[in-house]
Enzyme design. Structure first.
Site, mmCIF file in Angstrom:
data_model
loop_
_atom_site.group_PDB
_atom_site.id
_atom_site.type_symbol
_atom_site.label_atom_id
_atom_site.label_comp_id
_atom_site.label_asym_id
_atom_site.label_seq_id
_atom_site.Cartn_x
_atom_site.Cartn_y
_atom_site.Cartn_z
ATOM 1 C CG ASP A 388 -1.938 1.012 1.284
ATOM 2 O OD1 ASP A 388 -2.355 1.473 0.211
ATOM 3 O OD2 ASP A 388 -2.356 1.401 2.399
ATOM 4 C CD GLU A 391 -0.506 5.350 -3.861
ATOM 5 O OE1 GLU A 391 0.040 5.654 -2.792
ATOM 6 O OE2 GLU A 391 -1.212 4.356 -4.010
ATOM 7 C CG ASP A 462 -8.071 4.480 0.783
ATOM 8 O OD1 ASP A 462 -7.933 3.238 0.787
ATOM 9 O OD2 ASP A 462 -7.281 5.250 1.353
HETATM 10 C C1 GLC Z 1 -4.613 3.299 3.003
HETATM 11 C C2 GLC Z 1 -5.137 2.065 2.277
HETATM 12 C C3 GLC Z 1 -6.169 1.380 3.130
HETATM 13 C C4 GLC Z 1 -5.557 1.030 4.469
HETATM 14 C C5 GLC Z 1 -5.008 2.273 5.158
HETATM 15 C C6 GLC Z 1 -4.258 1.955 6.439
HETATM 16 O O1 GLC Z 1 -5.605 4.252 3.125
HETATM 17 O O2 GLC Z 1 -5.632 2.375 1.019
HETATM 18 O O3 GLC Z 1 -6.645 0.233 2.481
HETATM 19 O O4 GLC Z 1 -6.490 0.422 5.286
HETATM 20 O O5 GLC Z 1 -4.122 2.949 4.284
HETATM 21 O O6 GLC Z 1 -3.198 1.105 6.181
#
Ligand code: GLC
Length: 771
Positions: A388, A391, A462
């Site tokens: 995650d 980007e 998200d």
């Molecule tokens: C980001 C991710 C989400 C995750 C959060 C905390 O917002 O996209 O899926 O739960 O980070 O890690």
């Protein structure tokens, strides 16, 4: 920019064009794929999307016509003119795609000054444009403008978002029923305008880098996808359990809460394979560590979960906490594995752990180091990794352009690597998991570039618990699929905001058919597990999660075929009905493979909808009613019904419901049969390892012929896996049987729920249903 053509010469599959002021290369990759290349930035391509492309000898002819040069392959005619303008025709001489030679519109032009490189192509008016990965909005992108710059923007995703988490610079144009694709292999910030600036042309361009694009001829959409995935790779066959149901939340912690989630699934008879640990399992958000208070003995917890059939997937973000004494930081610092500012000082920004540094994934050595770190998690029994914030995300303003990357001997800055960062990170993760487990790695990533499909599955980031986001998820996933990303999904139920029972029910009905079926929600939102609302919602969730588990062999077949053809699991109707204009803009229905059509309910309170059925006969999955296609039907759909239709001539392989994949050895395959003419290949293997690549798999051919009798044949055409089925159960829909004959002998059959039902064993079965 180029001037007149001075000369040209051949070099293997390349034709080099020397102009007065520049030079360009046209390379024949295959009879239907042509690469256009101008080394504006550097001679080397350094493509991260295309790896190990074989250099096949392709037959083509070159003809000098003075003002233009013609390159002819078996499928295409390419016309190269002055100013390095290039037009593409099919072998019948019909114009497919031409460079636009007119003036740009200075009033609407927003990006020309920003782009060092741009290509304008004529629009004739009848085009439909698809692809570009996860962009918001509709299936057809014509009339819109997009940007490729991987972006983590937590505000609700709406149609006006030009950039999303992913950069997949591949577009697919359908013009008068004939399709072609363009893959713009340039990782810099790039722009795609599909007739918004001016209805006479569309363009793509980038702020820097080489001019490097591939023209991929169809004319079928399937053929375009095949060409695109020939270049960038297909989605490989995943482990079977990854096709089950996944439960996530930010965050399930401490250990007791994780166990409680698992117990609930089993107690409530809702199948589930995967539980996710979001950032709170770590010690102060330090990657590759455990919070020893919340998770005293992670290995023990994971093995207890494993006994109940659960696999654990942990999140791993790229940001490494800047913290002396923390081994990942210390090691990376010592070895120079973090990106730096211009003076060589590790660049610091803020993410979850506060001040953090960023590994330089553009460097193979760093990727290997990172890959090796995963041993710490895998040794605890972790089954997959969730990447995650890659980007890369940063809370303290964007990373400056001049952040330095080593890029394996071609030092560069953030502008070139930004869109590749998630790709390179998931590649490293994939390699780490492969090295330590030797199983097909399960990686899920938020950011990526073209080609990441070889390494990772993706989710759309998200979203929110909005009906609007449920609706939008369909064109997003369909365009991801057309862009090579077959294994994709959304946060089922929505990530931000609070879900309702009704929304979750409808989302699970869609999720049942998304390749990645994961329910996930944000911190401080209300609980969203299948049982978190009322009994009715729980019942609906159970029903569709169980349906998913029954359909796993069908889905696995799609993944198996997809590895060869690039075809996605979820498909817009236009993919199989390209000559039917009615399908070109369907945003709220999709095909699951070729045989199952899903027309979900996407609005609160809606209890009926119009469904477009394309050519052929379609059978209502719930009622057995038959409909002639090329028409709309109105389907009543109370909350527990998701409209599903099966195409005549389908043979759908099914498993019995299990609590998790592998709970039982499946010795009997159920075949749900919808009479008609049809054929399919059913695939079976160990569901885990790479042994299938050495031939350890079984392939069964099912054929059905609709004559006076209904004839069904089962043939084992490849036997390499020892776990072959002992028997097949046939459920034949909509047929009135007088007699069932197998391999010449009449057998007993039953009528069960209006279906003709019987079981048979053997490697070759010739079945006749006498009506
Ligand atoms: C980001 C991710 C989400 C995750 C959060 C905390 O917002 O996209 O899926 O739960 O980070 O890690």
């Amino acid at each position: 920019m180029f001037g007149n053509l001075v000369e040209f010469y051949l070099e293997g599959n390349k034709v080099n064009f020397i102009y007065e002021r520049n030079r360009g290369i046209v390379e024949v990759i295959s009879p239907e794929i042509i690469n256009i290349f101008v080394p504006f930035k550097r001679e080397e391509k350094l493509s991260k999307a295309i790896e190990n492309l074989p250099e096949n000898k392709v037959l083509f002819a070159v003809e000098n016509q003075g003002d233009k040069v013609l390159i002819r392959t078996e499928k295409l005619l390419v016309e190269v003119k002055g100013e390095f303008k290039v037009d593409f025709y099919n072998s019948q001489g019909e114009l497919l795609c031409a460079d636009y030679l007119g003036e740009r519109d200075p009033k609407t032009n927003k990006t020309q000054d920003k782009m060092k490189i741009e290509v304008l192509k004529e629009l004739e008016g009848s085009e439909y444009i698809y692809g570009l990965g996860d962009k918001t909005g509709h299936l057809n992108k014509k009339g819109y403008h997009y940007k490729m710059w991987n972006t983590d923007d937590p505000s609700p995703h709406v149609e006006s978002f030009e950039a999303m988490y992913k950069s997949i610079p591949f577009l697919l144009v359908l013009k008068n029923g004939s399709g072609y694709g363009i893959f713009f292999d340039n990782p810099f910030k790039s722009y795609f305008d599909f007739g918004k600036e001016n209805s006479k042309y569309y363009y793509f361009g980038a702020e820097d880098g080489n001019l490097d694009y591939y023209f991929i001829y169809g004319p079928s959409i399937a053929q375009v996808i095949k060409g695109y995935t020939y270049l960038t790779g297909t989605t490989p066959l995943p482990q079977l359990w990854t096709l089950g149901y996944h439960q996530s939340r930010w965050s399930y912690a401490p250990e007791g809460r994780v166990m409680e989630i698992g117990e609930n699934f089993r107690k409530r008879d809702i199948p589930c394979d995967v539980i996710y640990l979001d950032i709170d399992y770590m010690d102060g958000f330090r990657v590759f560590t455990w919070d020893k208070e919340k998770f005293k003995e992670p290995q023990k917890m994971i093995s207890k979960l494993k006994e109940q059939g659960f696999k654990v997937v942990t999140i791993v973000d790229p940001g490494v906490k800047k913290d002396k004494g923390y081994f990942v930081y210390d090691e990376g610092l010592e070895k120079g594995y973090f990106v730096t500012d211009k003076d060589g000082i590790p660049y610091v920004n803020k993410v979850w752990p506060g001040d953090s540094v960023y590994p330089d994934f553009s460097q193979e050595e760093t990727r290997k180091w990172w890959a090796d770190k995963h041993k710490l998690l895998l040794d605890c029994g972790v089954a997959g990794i969730w990447n995650d914030m890659n980007e890369p995300a940063s809370f303290d303003g964007p990373l400056p352009d001049d952040v330095q990357f080593k890029n394996d001997g071609y030092p560069t800055d953030h502008r070139e690597i930004h869109n590749l960062y998630g790709h390179l990170m998931s590649k490293g993760t994939y390699e780490g998991i492969k090295k330590f487990t030797n199983k097909r790695p399960f990686v899920i990533t938020r950011a990526c570039f073209s080609g990441t499909q070889k390494y990772s599955t993706v989710w759309t980031g998200d979203n929110q618990s909005f009906w609007e986001h449920l609706r939008m998820s369909i064109p997003m996933l369909l365009n991801l699929g057309l862009s090579g990303f077959s294994f994709c999904g959304t946060d089922v139920g929505g990530f931000g905001f609070d879900c309702t029972g009704e929304l979750l029910s409808r989302w699970v009905q869609v999720g049942c058919f998304t390749p990645l079926f994961r329910n996930h929600s944000a911190m401080d939102t209300r609980d969203q597990e299948p049982w978190a609302f009322d009994k009715k919602t729980e019942g609906i969730n159970r029903k569709y999660i169980k349906l998913r588990y029954q359909l796993i062999p069908y889905l696995y077949d799609l993944m198996y075929h997809g590895e060869k053809t690039g075809l996605p699991v979820m498909r817009p109707l236009v993919l199989h009905y390209q000559q039917d204009r009615e399908t070109y803009e369907i945003n709220d229905q999709f095909l699951w493979g070729e045989n199952i059509l899903v027309a979900p309910i996407l609005q609160q309170g809606q209890r009926a909808r119009a469904v477009y059925l394309p050519k052929g006969k379609w059978i209502d999955y719930w009622t057995g009613e038959e409909f002639q296609g090329e028409s709309y039907v109105i389907k009543e759909a109370p909350l527990e019904i998701c409209p599903i239709y099966i195409k005549e001539g389908s043979i759908i392989p099914k498993f019995p419901v299990q609590n998790y994949v592998g709970e039982r050895k499946i010795d009997n395959l159920i075949l749900d049969i919808y009479p008609g003419n049809g054929q399919n290949l059913h695939y079976q293997d160990d569901g885990e390892t790479f042994n299938y690549r050495q031939g350890e798999y079984n392939l069964y051919r099912f054929t059905m012929d609709e004559g006076k009798a209904l004839e069904i044949m089962v043939d084992m055409i490849h036997q390499g896996y020892q776990g072959k089925y002992g028997s097949f159960t046939f459920n034949i829909n909509n047929v009135e049987a007088k007699e069932v004959i197998i391999n010449g002998k009449p057998v007993n059959f039953q009528l069960k729920e209006g279906k003709v039902n019987f079981t048979a064993s053997g490697e070759r079965l010739e079945i006749k249903i006498i009506r």
